[in-house]
Each structure stands twice: as structure tokens, then as C-alpha cells.
Scaffold this active site. Structure first.
Site, PDB file in Angstrom:
ATOM      1  CE1 TYR A 212      69.089  19.220 -35.934  1.00  0.00           C
ATOM      2  CE2 TYR A 212      67.807  18.743 -33.939  1.00  0.00           C
ATOM      3  CZ  TYR A 212      68.142  19.571 -35.038  1.00  0.00           C
ATOM      4  OH  TYR A 212      67.342  20.630 -35.082  1.00  0.00           O
TER       5      TYR A 212
ATOM      6  CD  GLU B  51      67.529  22.207 -26.744  1.00  0.00           C
ATOM      7  OE1 GLU B  51      68.198  22.647 -27.528  1.00  0.00           O
ATOM      8  OE2 GLU B  51      67.261  20.764 -27.173  1.00  0.00           O
TER       9      GLU B  51
HETATM   10  C1  ADA Z   1      65.823  22.283 -29.526  1.00  0.00           C
HETATM   11  C2  ADA Z   1      64.991  23.491 -29.152  1.00  0.00           C
HETATM   12  C3  ADA Z   1      63.679  23.748 -29.990  1.00  0.00           C
HETATM   13  C4  ADA Z   1      63.817  22.956 -31.420  1.00  0.00           C
HETATM   14  C5  ADA Z   1      64.542  21.904 -31.651  1.00  0.00           C
HETATM   15  C6  ADA Z   1      65.020  21.619 -32.979  1.00  0.00           C
HETATM   16  O1  ADA Z   1      65.620  21.247 -29.028  1.00  0.00           O
HETATM   17  O2  ADA Z   1      64.460  23.442 -27.969  1.00  0.00           O
HETATM   18  O3  ADA Z   1      63.179  25.027 -29.968  1.00  0.00           O
HETATM   19  O4  ADA Z   1      63.714  24.092 -32.424  1.00  0.00           O
HETATM   20  O5  ADA Z   1      66.022  22.206 -31.005  1.00  0.00           O
HETATM   21  O6  ADA Z   1      64.279  21.381 -33.906  1.00  0.00           O
HETATM   22  O7  ADA Z   1      66.251  21.391 -33.398  1.00  0.00           O
END
Ligand code: ADA
Length: 636
Positions: free
Chosen positions: A421, A361
């Protein structure tokens, strides 16, 4: 021959002027890195201890070995700084022969403060400070397999498969002089091939390392001799396997389709953070085996050597990565590069690893051209340093399919959270299909997808972001459909096998945590979604009634869901009377007219599971979350 002296015990630890006695593995912010305060201790602390001169002669060298110190440190031996190290997840060593006295002072200054040069600085997990993996003193002959090169094992062993035979070449790195002999042993300790450094050896009728089906391992042993006398020896497990990643056919192991369906793993535990014991690693692997995964993404950093060994033994196919995550920092590319060099040097010999992860990311925050440049350099480096494996990135949900970064690695995977999300599950499929159209020759995978679930939160009408165990099941049921409709996906890794600490979060009524695990942080509770995956992935026969923690329910009827790996017909009984019979695969749903007390039994042949539901007049308030969840304020 080399000897290892364990230095884990008896350190004086100084934090903010206060000194205490500790043993390592140790973390100083295990507790306040898990309380949701977002102000956990990122500072400089020191660890000090005495070391007696080990038994050694003029012919020997002494090295200190640190397997994990987060995140930067300076090592001082008898008052002299002997090394510094940047990167909290990799092994490093330093030679201290010339400074060795009868009694020695070792001081390690560990710096976990924010900075702009060492990855990671922004991520959704807690950065635990401390010496959190083993420390050893190694005494070895001055002629030895290298101990100075990026924490590596001193031998790089490359097995390949040729017809029914295995071919293996060992490249030994020697400090000083000597002759190298390599022996390949089978799992009974029988010698199956022998030869010299860089010589191609043949293992007749080789038994392949075949993932979870047959993770057969050989041992490569290298002996260094001077004047006919053996002075040093190292050995490593190896596995003979071939793999391909095909944009249409997905993952192919040893010439056969081998779908990679599995989990991401974070390593930390309650209170102790990353300061883990071997038993804890064993427990994690046992749970991942139990759920029936064939692959693990070891996120978001280099894990303990011991865990890669467990992956080799269990036949897990591994995605290994560096913590180049969430925010590109101009000027920190040398650190990303050195962490990648350490990762590959240290873990090259593991048959389980098939891809090196360049970043995660990384587009979540803005950056200039340096970011693309850094990816290209990392990618070229991986290919030249290890031509036997592929490179991959884990893309952010909104990263455009034609983003320039997607043209860099061999393989691309996306972290998709549509349905969590963002609304609309189906957009996850749309995104995957759009990528595939734009990049028909690039294998595509799902590197993350997941939803929060608290074992104490429940709902008859589960909704996005409600943090209930029931919604997590629905989320994953939908994604399993999305995945099943796309057999080309080279690998899918759900987020996450275990709940983990992310201090800046406040979600689900328990601050400081990310609860997207199939299993709770303490590894004690398997959420219902664990059984959903076990039903799909494992061949172990079982039947599981969901909602066992959702005891008190109101209304005239309630829904009961049953997961099973093998059942095709499930009967549900309530207080001894048949409620209904359902046929299907993996998932069986019933509507249960509620009685005052409902003793449930789900049955399929010999498989039985039981559960209890009580009828109550009004909704049990303890199943509802109080207060608001905050999702997005990660580590700043
Ligand atoms: C991102 C990230 C992760 C994780 C996730 C989340 O995708 O790569 O570390 O924490 O979010 O749970 O939102």
C-alpha cells in the site's frame, strides 16, 4: 451418557418472503458476498424445521447446540423464544427440556444487518449470514457436565510441566450433582493418571506437545457418577507444554527456541462462504503443513472447533482472536467481552493456542477513551480468566509505536504493508526497530504483511500494486530478509494463506476478493510465492520453476527463477542444453536467451521440475490487468 442428534438436514429457509429447502451449514450471501457489488444481502432470514421428541426420560435434559450463526439470532422453540445470541463465530446452546413435545417447531431468526452493537461491522472480509456450522440436539442426564456456560465443554483442563513429569488439574463444572472422576489416557488409550475434580494428577515421564516436531496429545476424560452409576462423560485432547515469549529471544517452546513463522488463515470458500465441510478444513490444514508453517493466526474471529483440533494434532502454534476489528463502537464493549469469554471458555483446552488476540487494526478509525478502556478490560479479563496464556494486539501500519494501546497487552504485533500500500520496503524494518527501541521489554511480532497476486497476471518488470504473481514473490522475498535480520520477532504471520472474499474490493480484475493468498480461493492453485515459503520453511526436498503460467514472453531473453528447499546448486536446461548453473540458497535466478519454444528443466540431483515458455512477438494482453484496482473501499 449424552447423545448428539444431528439437525443439519431439512430446514425451510425463508429469505425476502421466498421459502426454499436447505441443509445447514448454509449461507445466504455466499455468491453475492463475493461479486464486488458491496450490496450483498445483510438482512434477516429465518430457518425452520420440525424436530421429533428424541428418546429421553424424566431424568434427562435436552439442549440445542449451534456452532455458528452469523451474526445475531433469536431461537424460538414451539412458539416461545428460548434464547438470543450476538456474535457470529462462537458456539451457543439453549436448554429446551421443559418445552419438549412429540413434535416440535424450531425457528431461528438470523439477523445479519448492520448495527452498532455486535462485532464485526467494518472489516476487509465478507460477513456471510446464515446457520453456517452444525446444529445438534443433545440429550443428557439432568446431572451433567455444564452445557450452559458460554458454550464451553464443561471441563477446564490445565496441564503443566514439572521436570520430567506432567501435572494436570481438571476443573469440572457440574449441573446438578454427582462425583467427578478424571482419567488421563495416552494416545494408545492407556490410563496414565486418575483422580478427582480439581485434584493435581501426575503423568510420569510425560511426553511433551512439542509443536510440529512432536505434537503428542493425551486425552482427559471426565466421568460424572450419581450413586455409583455413570451418567455423563466428556473428554478433550490435552497437551503438556510450556512456552515463553521473550523480547530478545522470541518464542520458546518447552525451554527451546522455536521460531514461529507462519500464516494467517481466513476460512471461506467460493460460493459457499463460511459453510464449510470437515474435508475443507482438512484440506486447509494439509496446505499449511505443506508450506512448512509452525504457526497460524486464526483471523479475524473464532474458527470452527474442528480447526483448533487440527492445529493441536498438527502441532501448529495458534493465535486465536475475536472480531474486534477496524472500528471501535462505543457501547459495543460488552459484545467484545462476551465474544472473548466465549472464545476462551470454548477453546481453553487446546494446547496449540498461546495468545488471545484483543483487536485488529482498531486504530484505523477514530474513537474516544472508550477504546482504550475496552482494551484494558479485555486484557484484564483474559489474564484473570486464563492466567496460562498471553494477550496480543495486531496494530495498524500507521499506529504510532507509543500509542497507549501498545502498553496494554503482553505482546504486540504489527500489520505492515510497506512495499504494497505504501512504497519502500525498508520502512517496515524501520518501524519494527523503532517499536523495539520504544518498548524494549515488549515482545514484538509481524501479524500481517502481504501483496495481491492473480495467477493470470504477469510481468517481466513487476511493480508495486500491479497484482502480478511475480511482484508477490518479490514482496515476500523482501519481507523474508526483513524477518531474517530480526530473529527477536516472536511470531510472523503473512497475510494470507488463502485468497478470501471481501465484497467491497475491486482488485486484480476479479471484484469482491482479496488476493493476498499464497493459494487461490478454491485451494486449487499454489502461487509461486507458496514455493518461496516452502523453500524457507519446509524440509521436504523440492525444486520449483516460477512463472509456469507466464508462458508467452517476448524479447531476446527472459528471467527464470527457481525456488528450492534443499538445493545448493541448480542447473537450468533449455531444450536439453545447459543454460547455466547457479549456487545459492532457496532462490536461483537465470537469464534465459529465448528460442521459439523453450522446454525448461531445472535440476538438482534427483530433483527435477519442468516448464514451457514460448517466444511471442508482442506482449500477451491477457497477462495485463484491464481497468483500475480499488484497494481501499472496505465494508462500510
Ligand atoms: C488489514 C486487515 C486484513 C486484511 C489486510 C489487507 O491489514 O487486518 O483484514 O484484509 O488489511 O489485505 O489489506
Amino acid at each position: 451418557m449424552r447423545t448428539f442428534i444431528n439437525l443439519n438436514k431439512g430446514w425451510k429457509f425463508t429469505k425476502e418472503g421466498v421459502t426454499t429447502d436447505v441443509d445447514v451449514p448454509h449461507t445466504w450471501n455466499g455468491i453475492d458476498g463475493q461479486d464486488g457489488g458491496n450490496d450483498y444481502k445483510r438482512l434477516v432470514c429465518t430457518y425452520a424445521r420440525k424436530i421429533a421428541r428424541p428418546e429421553m426420560t424424566e431424568a434427562d435434559d435436552a439442549y440445542l447446540e449451534f456452532k455458528g450463526v452469523n451474526s445475531s439470532c433469536k431461537v424460538t422453540f414451539n412458539g416461545k423464544q428460548v434464547c438470543s445470541h450476538d456474535g457470529g463465530y462462537s458456539k451457543f446452546r439453549v436448554r429446551v427440556t421443559d418445552l419438549m413435545q412429540d413434535e416440535n417447531d424450531l425457528v431461528v431468526e438470523v439477523d445479519n444487518r448492520k448495527n452498532e452493537t455486535v462485532y464485526p461491522q467494518k472489516a476487509d472480509f465478507t460477513f456471510y449470514g446464515g446457520i453456517y456450522r452444525d446444529v445438534s440436539l443433545i440429550v443428557v442426564n439432568k446431572n451433567h457436565f455444564d452445557l450452559d456456560w458460554f458454550g464451553g465443554p464443561g471441563i477446564k483442563v490445565t496441564p503443566t510441566v514439572s521436570g520430567s513429569d506432567g501435572k494436570v488439574t481438571t476443573e469440572a463444572f457440574v449441573t446438578g450433582e454427582g462425583d467427578v472422576r478424571v482419567t488421563i489416557l495416552d494416545d494408545k488409550g492407556k490410563v496414565v493418571a486418575e483422580g478427582g475434580n480439581k485434584e493435581e494428577l501426575t503423568v510420569k515421564d510425560v511426553r511433551l506437545w512439542n509443536g510440529r516436531i512432536d505434537p503428542y496429545l493425551y486425552t482427559a476424560k471426565a466421568v460424572l457418577s450419581v450413586g455409583g452409576k455413570a451418567v455423563d462423560e466428556v473428554s478433550t485432547s490435552i497437551g503438556f507444554r510450556s512456552f515463553e515469549i521473550d523480547p530478545e529471544k522470541g518464542f520458546i517452546l518447552n525451554g527451546k527456541s522455536y521460531p514461529l513463522r507462519g500464516v494467517c488463515r481466513h476460512q471461506d470458500r467460493p460460493k459457499i462462504g463460511n459453510a464449510l465441510t470437515r474435508e475443507m478444513h482438512d484440506e486447509d490444514m494439509a496446505l499449511i503443513v505443506d508450506v512448512g508453517a509452525t504457526t497460524i493466526r486464526l483471523a479475524h474471529y473464532q474458527h470452527d472447533d474442528y480447526f483448533y483440533d487440527l492445529c493441536d494434532k498438527a502441532g501448529m502454534v495458534v493465535w486465536a482472536e475475536i472480531p474486534y476489528i477496524s472500528r471501535h463502537m462505543d457501547g459495543a464493549s460488552p459484545n467484545a467481552m462476551s465474544q472473548m469469554k466465549e472464545l476462551i471458555t470454548q477453546q481453553y483446552n487446546h494446547p496449540s493456542i498461546v495468545v488471545w488476540g484483543l483487536s485488529n487494526e482498531i486504530t484505523i478509525n477514530g474513537a474516544g477513551p472508550d477504546r482504550l478502556d475496552c482494551h484494558k478490560k479485555l486484557n484484564d479479563f483474559c489474564h484473570s480468566y486464563d492466567p496460562t496464556r498471553k494477550t496480543v494486539i495486531a496494530d495498524y501500519i500507521v499506529t504510532r509505536v507509543r500509542n497507549k494501546l501498545n502498553y496494554v497487552p503482553d505482546v504486540v504485533s504489527y500489520n505492515l504493508y510497506h512495499g504494497w500500500y505504501l512504497p519502500f520496503f525498508k520502512l517496515a524494518g524501520v518501524k519494527l526497530d523503532r517499536f523495539r527501541k520504544a518498548h524494549p521489554n515488549t515482545p514484538l511480532g509481524l501479524s500481517e504483511y502481504g501483496a495481491e497476486a492473480m495467477p493470470n497476471l504477469h510481468s517481466e518488470k513487476p511493480r508495486r500494486m500491479d497484482n502480478t504473481e511475480e511482484f508477490q514473490c518479490i514482496f515476500h522475498e523482501k519481507y523474508l530478509d526483513i524477518i531474517e535480520a530480526r530473529p527477536y520477532l516472536w511470531a510472523t504471520h503473512l497475510w494470507n494463506m488463502f485468497d478470501f472474499a471481501a465484497d467491497a474490493r475491486n482488485q486484480g480484475g476479479e471484484p469482491g476478493m482479496n488476493h493476498k493468498g499464497l493459494v487461490t480461493f478454491d485451494r486449487k492453485t499454489k502461487k509461486d510465492s507458496f514455493y518461496l515459503y516452502k523453500a524457507h520453511w519446509s524440509k521436504d526436498p523440492f525444486i520449483h520453476i516460477c512463472g509456469k503460467r507466464f508462458v508467452n514472453r517476448c524479447g531476446e531473453s527472459t528471467k527464470v527463477k527457481v525456488y528450492s528447499s534443499t538445493a545448493t546448486e541448480v542447473e537450468l536446461y533449455n531444450n536439453g542444453k545447459l543454460v547455466g548453473k547457479q549456487t545459492g540458497k532457496y532462490k536461483f535466478e537465470f537469464v534465459l536467451p529465448l528460442e521459439a519454444e523453450n522446454k525448461l528443466e531445472a535440476k538438482c540431483g534427483d530433483l527435477v521440475d519442468t516448464s514451457l515458455i514460448r517466444k511471442v512477438d508482442s506482449p500477451d494482453p491477457s497477462y495485463k490487468m484491464h481497468g483500475k484496482s480499488v484497494n481501499s473501499s472496505w465494508e462500510k
